[in-house]
Design an enzyme around this catalytic site. Sequence first.
Site, PDB file in Angstrom:
ATOM      1  N   ARG A 114       1.029  -1.294   0.117  1.00  0.00           N
ATOM      2  CA  ARG A 114       0.008  -0.039   0.016  1.00  0.00           C
ATOM      3  C   ARG A 114       0.976   1.319  -0.101  1.00  0.00           C
ATOM      4  O   ARG A 114       0.478   2.461   0.408  1.00  0.00           O
ATOM      5  CB  ARG A 114      -0.799  -0.120   1.201  1.00  0.00           C
ATOM      6  N   LYS A 136       2.427  11.484 -10.932  1.00  0.00           N
ATOM      7  CA  LYS A 136       1.556  10.567 -11.948  1.00  0.00           C
ATOM      8  C   LYS A 136       2.294   9.623 -12.264  1.00  0.00           C
ATOM      9  O   LYS A 136       3.299   9.681 -12.632  1.00  0.00           O
ATOM     10  CB  LYS A 136       1.103  11.560 -13.131  1.00  0.00           C
ATOM     11  N   GLU A 178       7.878  18.255 -24.393  1.00  0.00           N
ATOM     12  CA  GLU A 178       7.279  18.613 -23.137  1.00  0.00           C
ATOM     13  C   GLU A 178       7.769  20.061 -22.913  1.00  0.00           C
ATOM     14  O   GLU A 178       7.011  21.198 -22.203  1.00  0.00           O
ATOM     15  CB  GLU A 178       7.575  17.915 -21.894  1.00  0.00           C
ATOM     16  N   LYS A 217       6.009  23.388 -13.173  1.00  0.00           N
ATOM     17  CA  LYS A 217       4.983  22.399 -12.824  1.00  0.00           C
ATOM     18  C   LYS A 217       4.716  21.996 -11.445  1.00  0.00           C
ATOM     19  O   LYS A 217       3.567  21.886 -10.842  1.00  0.00           O
ATOM     20  CB  LYS A 217       5.595  20.778 -13.406  1.00  0.00           C
ATOM     21  N   GLU A 227      -5.648  17.088 -10.565  1.00  0.00           N
ATOM     22  CA  GLU A 227      -6.120  17.428 -11.895  1.00  0.00           C
ATOM     23  C   GLU A 227      -7.618  17.797 -12.036  1.00  0.00           C
ATOM     24  O   GLU A 227      -8.301  17.337 -12.659  1.00  0.00           O
ATOM     25  CB  GLU A 227      -5.697  16.454 -12.891  1.00  0.00           C
ATOM     26  N   ARG A 231      -4.302  21.860 -13.394  1.00  0.00           N
ATOM     27  CA  ARG A 231      -3.362  20.818 -13.899  1.00  0.00           C
ATOM     28  C   ARG A 231      -3.721  20.261 -15.127  1.00  0.00           C
ATOM     29  O   ARG A 231      -2.977  19.817 -15.668  1.00  0.00           O
ATOM     30  CB  ARG A 231      -3.050  19.634 -12.694  1.00  0.00           C
ATOM     31  N   ASN A 235      -1.915  19.305 -20.036  1.00  0.00           N
ATOM     32  CA  ASN A 235      -2.245  18.004 -20.958  1.00  0.00           C
ATOM     33  C   ASN A 235      -2.180  19.033 -22.336  1.00  0.00           C
ATOM     34  O   ASN A 235      -2.680  18.443 -23.406  1.00  0.00           O
ATOM     35  CB  ASN A 235      -3.590  17.696 -20.842  1.00  0.00           C
ATOM     36  N   HIS A 238      -1.934  16.821 -25.613  1.00  0.00           N
ATOM     37  CA  HIS A 238      -1.836  15.609 -25.135  1.00  0.00           C
ATOM     38  C   HIS A 238      -2.960  14.761 -25.658  1.00  0.00           C
ATOM     39  O   HIS A 238      -2.982  13.625 -25.978  1.00  0.00           O
ATOM     40  CB  HIS A 238      -1.508  15.275 -23.724  1.00  0.00           C
ATOM     41  N   HIS A 242      -1.609  11.807 -27.622  1.00  0.00           N
ATOM     42  CA  HIS A 242      -1.553  10.348 -27.106  1.00  0.00           C
ATOM     43  C   HIS A 242      -2.206   9.639 -28.146  1.00  0.00           C
ATOM     44  O   HIS A 242      -1.862   8.179 -28.543  1.00  0.00           O
ATOM     45  CB  HIS A 242      -2.325  10.245 -25.995  1.00  0.00           C
ATOM     46  N   HIS A 252       6.106   9.445 -26.881  1.00  0.00           N
ATOM     47  CA  HIS A 252       5.415  10.329 -26.356  1.00  0.00           C
ATOM     48  C   HIS A 252       5.550  11.700 -26.866  1.00  0.00           C
ATOM     49  O   HIS A 252       4.883  12.419 -27.200  1.00  0.00           O
ATOM     50  CB  HIS A 252       5.486  10.114 -24.970  1.00  0.00           C
TER      51      HIS A 252
HETATM   52  P1  NAD Z   1      11.417   6.490 -22.387  1.00  0.00           P
HETATM   53  O1  NAD Z   1      11.344   6.268 -20.918  1.00  0.00           O
HETATM   54  O2  NAD Z   1      10.941   5.323 -23.250  1.00  0.00           O
HETATM   55  O3  NAD Z   1      12.958   6.701 -22.570  1.00  0.00           O
HETATM   56  C1  NAD Z   1      13.098   6.769 -24.038  1.00  0.00           C
HETATM   57  C2  NAD Z   1      14.149   6.008 -24.554  1.00  0.00           C
HETATM   58  O4  NAD Z   1      15.546   6.692 -24.130  1.00  0.00           O
HETATM   59  C3  NAD Z   1      14.190   4.613 -24.199  1.00  0.00           C
HETATM   60  O5  NAD Z   1      14.609   3.948 -25.145  1.00  0.00           O
HETATM   61  C4  NAD Z   1      15.347   4.610 -23.165  1.00  0.00           C
HETATM   62  O6  NAD Z   1      15.935   3.486 -22.969  1.00  0.00           O
HETATM   63  C5  NAD Z   1      16.321   5.547 -23.452  1.00  0.00           C
HETATM   64  N1  NAD Z   1      17.173   6.222 -22.410  1.00  0.00           N
HETATM   65  C6  NAD Z   1      16.592   6.647 -21.301  1.00  0.00           C
HETATM   66  N2  NAD Z   1      17.902   7.268 -20.719  1.00  0.00           N
HETATM   67  C7  NAD Z   1      18.854   7.237 -21.602  1.00  0.00           C
HETATM   68  C8  NAD Z   1      20.070   7.920 -21.285  1.00  0.00           C
HETATM   69  N3  NAD Z   1      20.246   8.621 -20.346  1.00  0.00           N
HETATM   70  N4  NAD Z   1      20.836   7.975 -22.484  1.00  0.00           N
HETATM   71  C9  NAD Z   1      20.429   7.201 -23.684  1.00  0.00           C
HETATM   72  N5  NAD Z   1      19.139   6.692 -23.899  1.00  0.00           N
HETATM   73  C10 NAD Z   1      18.355   6.578 -22.566  1.00  0.00           C
HETATM   74  O7  NAD Z   1      10.276   7.744 -22.716  1.00  0.00           O
HETATM   75  P2  NAD Z   1      10.504   9.038 -22.512  1.00  0.00           P
HETATM   76  O8  NAD Z   1      10.282  10.068 -23.420  1.00  0.00           O
HETATM   77  O9  NAD Z   1      11.618   9.134 -20.910  1.00  0.00           O
HETATM   78  O10 NAD Z   1       9.030   9.227 -21.382  1.00  0.00           O
HETATM   79  C11 NAD Z   1       7.843   8.857 -22.141  1.00  0.00           C
HETATM   80  C12 NAD Z   1       6.777   8.045 -20.917  1.00  0.00           C
HETATM   81  O11 NAD Z   1       6.704   9.200 -19.934  1.00  0.00           O
HETATM   82  C13 NAD Z   1       5.291   7.801 -21.830  1.00  0.00           C
HETATM   83  O12 NAD Z   1       5.102   6.662 -21.313  1.00  0.00           O
HETATM   84  C14 NAD Z   1       4.627   8.871 -21.012  1.00  0.00           C
HETATM   85  O13 NAD Z   1       3.278   8.476 -21.148  1.00  0.00           O
HETATM   86  C15 NAD Z   1       5.278   9.385 -19.783  1.00  0.00           C
HETATM   87  N6  NAD Z   1       4.902  10.567 -19.411  1.00  0.00           N
HETATM   88  C16 NAD Z   1       4.682  10.586 -18.008  1.00  0.00           C
HETATM   89  C17 NAD Z   1       4.247  11.862 -17.348  1.00  0.00           C
HETATM   90  C18 NAD Z   1       3.922  12.015 -15.891  1.00  0.00           C
HETATM   91  O14 NAD Z   1       3.694  13.070 -15.586  1.00  0.00           O
HETATM   92  N7  NAD Z   1       4.102  10.773 -15.362  1.00  0.00           N
HETATM   93  C19 NAD Z   1       4.374  12.754 -18.005  1.00  0.00           C
HETATM   94  C20 NAD Z   1       4.879  12.916 -19.687  1.00  0.00           C
HETATM   95  C21 NAD Z   1       5.135  11.638 -19.994  1.00  0.00           C
HETATM   96  N1  GLY Z   2       2.164  15.764 -17.728  1.00  0.00           N
HETATM   97  C1  GLY Z   2       0.960  15.919 -17.197  1.00  0.00           C
HETATM   98  C2  GLY Z   2       0.936  16.084 -15.778  1.00  0.00           C
HETATM   99  O1  GLY Z   2       1.808  15.629 -15.063  1.00  0.00           O
HETATM  100  O2  GLY Z   2       0.103  16.451 -15.168  1.00  0.00           O
END
Ligand code: NAD
Ligand code: GLY
Length: 351
Positions: A114, A136, A178, A217, A227, A231, A235, A238, A242, A252
């Site tokens: 939990r 998130k 972003e 942020k 949200e 918040r 998006n 987005h 998405h 993404h």
């Molecule tokens: P990712 O985590 O897939 O990373 C992108 C690529 O970069 C991967 O192949 C990874 O292995 C590689 N990588 C990571 N660090 C590296 C480094 N230092 N050097 C070389 N390669 C590296 O993608 P992302 O763009 O980081 O994140 C996208 C994800 O984040 C999506 O799933 C999206 O929905 C999510 N997201 C979440 C929020 C949130 O608020 N939680 C906000 C925006 C996006």
């Molecule tokens: N990336 C959208 C949020 O964190 O609210």
Amino acid sequence: MKTITLKTPSMEGRIHIGADVIEMRLPTLRAGQKNFVVTDSNVYALYSAWFEKYFSNAEIFVLPAGEEYKNFTSLQSILIKMTGAGMHRTSRVFAVGGGVVGDIAGLAASLFMRGVSCVQIPTTLLAQVDSSVGGKTAVDLCGVKNVVGAFYQPCEVLVSPDFLKTLPAREIKCGLGEIVKYAALNAEIFDKLESNIDKLADLDFLASLTELCIRHKAQVVEGDEKENGERKSLNVGHTTGHAIELESGLSHGEGVLYGMRIETKIAIAQGVCNRKYGESLLALIDKALAVAPQSMPDFSQIGQAAEKARADKKNADDGKIRMAVAQDKGAWTSLALPFEEYKNCLIEYAK
Ligand code: NAD
Ligand code: GLY
């Protein structure tokens, strides 16, 4: 090292930014309890010596890299390994990677017993400026992005620009997705980007924007963690982003860039976005897309992406598609269109 505090009802978290954050915080954070690290196969291969140095006594779960592994099966595997490794309520999860790792490890931390302590160590530009902050956490299910998740704040986020040195250009472009979103919401970030338009691939310049994005942020999340209001601004781009991401297989951040481009055009056409400002935002988006140019995705089936947007979390039961769109410099608004109108707009403005 600079520190930003993010205070929500559940947690007073700290975000540390700077080249010295790992040395300054990691030894303390990993001391005194069992530690569980989630990373992905690319990061683990690139940083094996780093993991050996900092986490030689920890359990390490290496997720195959890629959005397609941000799913229930991976989540279950992480939780099974945590249970098998004898993690306790006092144990700590470290998410070392991009947004995929951060989202799934954060969700695992929220579920295990939990809720156990979670530290985010973002290694992509996108994760540093956005996803590691704000709590998130999620996995995708049945072709819907982030449909199962929790708001679960990390106790600390360690943002080191050193990780960016190994990022391929395409991942820098994804981070810009972003960053340009923050430019659409924050006049200072917009002006900085616009006046340094030729530095969009310059890591020092981009790292200098990280703090501004995170401050923006953190302020939004402090006022509206779950949200219900402000918040929703985070998006921008987005809803369509998405849908494009799921339909086309783009990353993404790329999906967000194309989504912002289409939604900004829709907002101009609907008269909710100031045309002159909207055009300057579109110019920024195009510059960001040019950082790692690729052939334009095939948008001939864009109507199918509209179908994906039907399942978006922001929609209500009235059948309308909801978007957060840029309105003017530093201002956003929400726009809801009936599905058929939204679909026609996508076909018109994806060109
Ligand atoms: P990712 O985590 O897939 O990373 C992108 C690529 O970069 C991967 O192949 C990874 O292995 C590689 N990588 C990571 N660090 C590296 C480094 N230092 N050097 C070389 N390669 C590296 O993608 P992302 O763009 O980081 O994140 C996208 C994800 O984040 C999506 O799933 C999206 O929905 C999510 N997201 C979440 C929020 C949130 O608020 N939680 C906000 C925006 C996006
Ligand atoms: N990336 C959208 C949020 O964190 O609210």
